[in-house]
Structure formats: structure tokens, C-alpha cells
Design a protein around this motif. Sequence first.
Motif, short mmCIF file in Angstrom:
data_model
loop_
_atom_site.label_atom_id
_atom_site.label_comp_id
_atom_site.label_asym_id
_atom_site.label_seq_id
_atom_site.Cartn_x
_atom_site.Cartn_y
_atom_site.Cartn_z
N GLY A 228 0.87 -1.31 -0.01
CA GLY A 228 0.02 0.12 0.13
C GLY A 228 0.94 1.31 -0.15
N LYS A 229 1.83 1.27 -0.64
CA LYS A 229 2.78 2.40 -0.66
C LYS A 229 1.96 3.66 -1.54
N TYR A 230 1.87 4.87 -1.11
CA TYR A 230 1.28 5.96 -1.81
C TYR A 230 2.17 7.46 -1.28
N GLN A 231 1.65 8.43 -2.06
CA GLN A 231 2.03 9.76 -1.69
C GLN A 231 0.88 10.49 -1.18
N ALA B 223 -3.37 16.10 -0.22
CA ALA B 223 -4.12 16.97 0.82
C ALA B 223 -5.44 16.12 1.39
N GLY B 224 -5.38 16.26 2.65
CA GLY B 224 -6.62 15.76 3.34
C GLY B 224 -6.27 14.38 3.66
N ALA B 225 -5.20 13.73 3.14
CA ALA B 225 -5.23 12.23 3.60
C ALA B 225 -4.20 11.77 4.75
N GLY B 226 -4.04 12.93 5.53
CA GLY B 226 -3.03 12.69 6.83
C GLY B 226 -1.95 12.56 6.46
N GLY B 227 -1.00 13.21 7.33
CA GLY B 227 0.37 13.16 7.27
C GLY B 227 0.90 14.45 6.29
N LYS B 228 2.31 14.66 6.15
CA LYS B 228 2.74 15.62 5.30
C LYS B 228 2.57 15.63 3.77
N THR B 229 1.81 16.64 3.27
CA THR B 229 1.62 16.47 1.88
C THR B 229 2.77 16.06 1.12
N GLY B 230 2.96 15.30 0.25
CA GLY B 230 4.17 15.02 -0.76
C GLY B 230 5.03 13.75 -0.34
N GLU B 231 4.94 13.57 1.12
CA GLU B 231 5.65 12.43 1.58
C GLU B 231 5.14 11.12 1.03
N PHE B 232 5.98 10.23 1.46
CA PHE B 232 5.50 8.69 1.09
C PHE B 232 5.19 7.83 2.21
N LYS B 233 4.10 7.07 2.33
CA LYS B 233 3.44 6.36 3.38
C LYS B 233 3.01 5.04 2.84
N THR B 234 2.91 4.01 3.75
CA THR B 234 2.14 2.86 3.42
C THR B 234 0.82 2.57 4.10
N SER C 131 -2.04 -0.50 4.18
CA SER C 131 -2.46 -1.66 3.36
C SER C 131 -3.79 -1.55 2.72
N TYR C 132 -3.63 -1.83 1.55
CA TYR C 132 -4.95 -2.11 0.61
C TYR C 132 -5.26 -0.71 0.20
N TYR C 133 -4.58 0.13 0.34
CA TYR C 133 -4.72 1.45 0.17
C TYR C 133 -6.27 2.18 0.76
N ASN C 134 -6.28 1.59 2.07
CA ASN C 134 -7.51 1.57 2.84
C ASN C 134 -7.42 2.07 4.13
N PRO C 135 -7.22 3.51 4.50
CA PRO C 135 -6.96 3.97 6.06
C PRO C 135 -8.34 3.80 6.72
N TYR C 136 -9.51 3.52 6.19
CA TYR C 136 -10.59 3.18 6.76
C TYR C 136 -10.57 2.03 7.66
N LEU C 137 -9.91 1.15 7.52
CA LEU C 137 -10.14 -0.12 8.02
C LEU C 137 -9.44 -0.11 9.57
N LEU C 138 -10.26 -0.17 10.47
CA LEU C 138 -10.00 0.05 11.91
C LEU C 138 -9.49 -1.18 12.58
N ILE C 139 -9.64 -2.44 11.89
CA ILE C 139 -9.08 -3.74 12.20
C ILE C 139 -8.22 -4.10 11.10
N ARG C 140 -7.09 -4.50 11.23
CA ARG C 140 -6.27 -5.28 10.37
C ARG C 140 -6.35 -6.90 10.30
N ARG C 141 -6.82 -7.32 9.40
CA ARG C 141 -6.91 -8.88 9.54
C ARG C 141 -6.33 -9.22 7.91
N THR C 142 -5.19 -9.16 7.87
CA THR C 142 -4.40 -9.35 6.59
C THR C 142 -4.46 -10.78 5.99
N GLU C 143 -4.77 -11.69 6.57
CA GLU C 143 -5.09 -13.01 6.07
C GLU C 143 -6.46 -13.22 5.34
#
Length: 357
Positions: free
Chosen positions: A287-290, A293-304, A306-318
Motif C-alpha cells: 500500500g505505498k502511496y504519496q 491534501a486531506g489524506a493525513g500526514g505531510k503532503t508529498g511524503e510517501f507512506k504505506t 495496506s490495501y490503500y485503505n485507511p478506513y479499516l480499523l481492524i487489520r485482518r491481513t489473512e
Amino acid sequence: MLDNYITEVKGRVDSEKDISVAVRNDLVRLAEARLSDSFERYHWNANIHGIIIRLYTNSAHLYAFWAENWYPAPRTHTVLPHAVMYAVTGVNGREPKAHYNHETKTAVFINTEYYGQCKSWALGMAADILETQHNVHSIHGSCAIVGGKGVLIIAPTGTGKSTHTWGLMQLPDGKIHSDDWVFLQYKKGLAMADISERKFYLRTDMVKSFPVMEEMLKKCKCENVEGGDFTAFANSRAILDPEWIAGPDKFVEKAVIKAVILLRRDKDSPAEVKLNAIDAIKILQEGKYQVLAGAGGKTGEFKTESYYNPYLLIRRTELQNGFFTELFESASCHILNTGIESVEQTQVRIRQIAAKA
């Protein structure tokens, strides 16, 4: 006059998604005390794919957007919520922050009226229940129908999901399904998609690509539109009825997904790559992304994420990987790089993929 509200907090705030029941109880007492300070107390039951989530707030703005955004659930003493969200402002001595307790399915927002994060967490709370109890896959993505075939676009916030979904809708046989979140169920080898919200919560700067939207947005509830200019602030938003976009015949509530498009934005990757299931899941899990604005974090930096989904409150990878494996058994997958081509060039690629699905 534009129906617009300017929030003090204009993006996601820091969060704790694993608070204890004891901390949850303390925060609920704090929220209830603040709600008792004034007559201004609102609550509303939202029906999110059959999961009832109740909002308690002292913010007229959050209440108005919440009621506009979701399908309503019955508000009677015989219908109890599956999850509860408190969102209170004016709490002295507290920094803006969001909290979640999985055991009680309770979220508490302190000193933020930015609707985007409340909406996101409502979907995450519904997903927490749906994926384990009902085998429903929740995806942060948008969806259009072309020639009867569903095209699902999965990407980080601000990378063009809505823009390209709208682009597909412009086709004679194109229809719009969802703008931000899709519920999927896998039945008999098919990926069946359902909508998540009654009205879309979208960026107003989409008028750059679709000028016809401007007249619609003037009739919508808006958030953080500066000086009446829908393009002045990158994270200004509006609540829009999807049937306004091109009429009720261009909006559908169900789809069968036949193609999945992943979007990334950098200066080095190829413009288009067709992926097998293993490679697609690997990219999604990283889930690497840049940050935009509005996505949380410093605009322009790269973060990860998972699944491009910041909404998942509980991570169940399997579980998530299992869901995506089923998806890619019934739909092709391509990843496109929006950082080296124009919106128009990327749209052409998506249309070609849709035609071959």
C-alpha cells in the motif's frame, strides 16, 4: 448563497484504534458530559449495508452531513445500533483526536468537525462487523459500469478514483456505481458489488475535469470551500446526489466486477502493467502511496497503508488477502501510473481495459 461550512480541522487527526474498554468508558463519559452542557445535542441512525451506526454529536455540521450521506435506519426504541460514534467539539484541554474500541464497536472523536474522517470511520466500523460476521469484503475504491461490466478502481485518496469513474460514466454505455467505497460478496465465481452510501462525499476540485459539476455543487452542502471557489482548497468537499450527475438511468446500485484498476503516482514506474493475483495482492498489502491534501500526514511524503485503505480499523491481513484472491479469480487487474501521464491519457487506458474485460 452557498451552503458551506468551514471547519477548524481540515483533515484527518491523530488516532488510536486499539483503546481499552476502560479508556473507551472514560471517553464516553467525557463526551456525554460535553453533550449535556447545552441543548445542542443531535443523534441519527445510519444504515450502512445493514449495519446500524448511531452518531451522537453537538456539531450541527456533522449531523447535517451524516444525515445527508447515509441511508437512514429506523429511529425507535426497538432498533438498537450495532456500533456507536461520538463526535464532540469544545472539549477544553484536549487536542483533536479519534479513538476506537473494537470490543464495544465505539468510536469517539474529540474536537474535530472534519466530516471526512467521521465518514471513513463509520465505514470502517461497518467493515469490522461485516467482514467477519457476513463475509462481506470492504474496499476503498470507486466503481463504474461499462457495457454491463463493472470496473473497480482502487487507489489512495486523491489519486483520481472519482475523476476516472466519472470519465467512464461519460461513455454511451457507461454508468456510475460508487465513488469511494464498495461492498463485495463472492458468489458462484462472481464478484458482486453493492453501494455503501446514499449520496457521494467528494472533492469539489473535480470541477477542473468536469465543469458541468459547478452548478450542481452550488446546490449541495459543502465543506471548506474557500471564497466560493471550488478549486481553491484541494480538500474541499460536497455531498452530491449521484442521480444528479447524469440522471437516474446513469446510476446503478449493483455491479459484477470484471476489471480492477490500481492507481499509483510516481515518476519511475511504467504507465501500465497487467498484474497476476500474487503481484496485485503484494502491491495492495504494501500500500505505498504519496500523501495528498486531506489524506493525513505531510503532503508529498510517501507512506504505506495496506490495501490503500485507511478506513479499516481492524487489520485482518489473512482475511483481506483471501478476499482479494477471490476477486482476482473473477476479474483482471492492471496498475496504472498517473504520475507520468495526463488524466486524459490514463482515462484512455482505463477505457481500453474495460472494453477487453
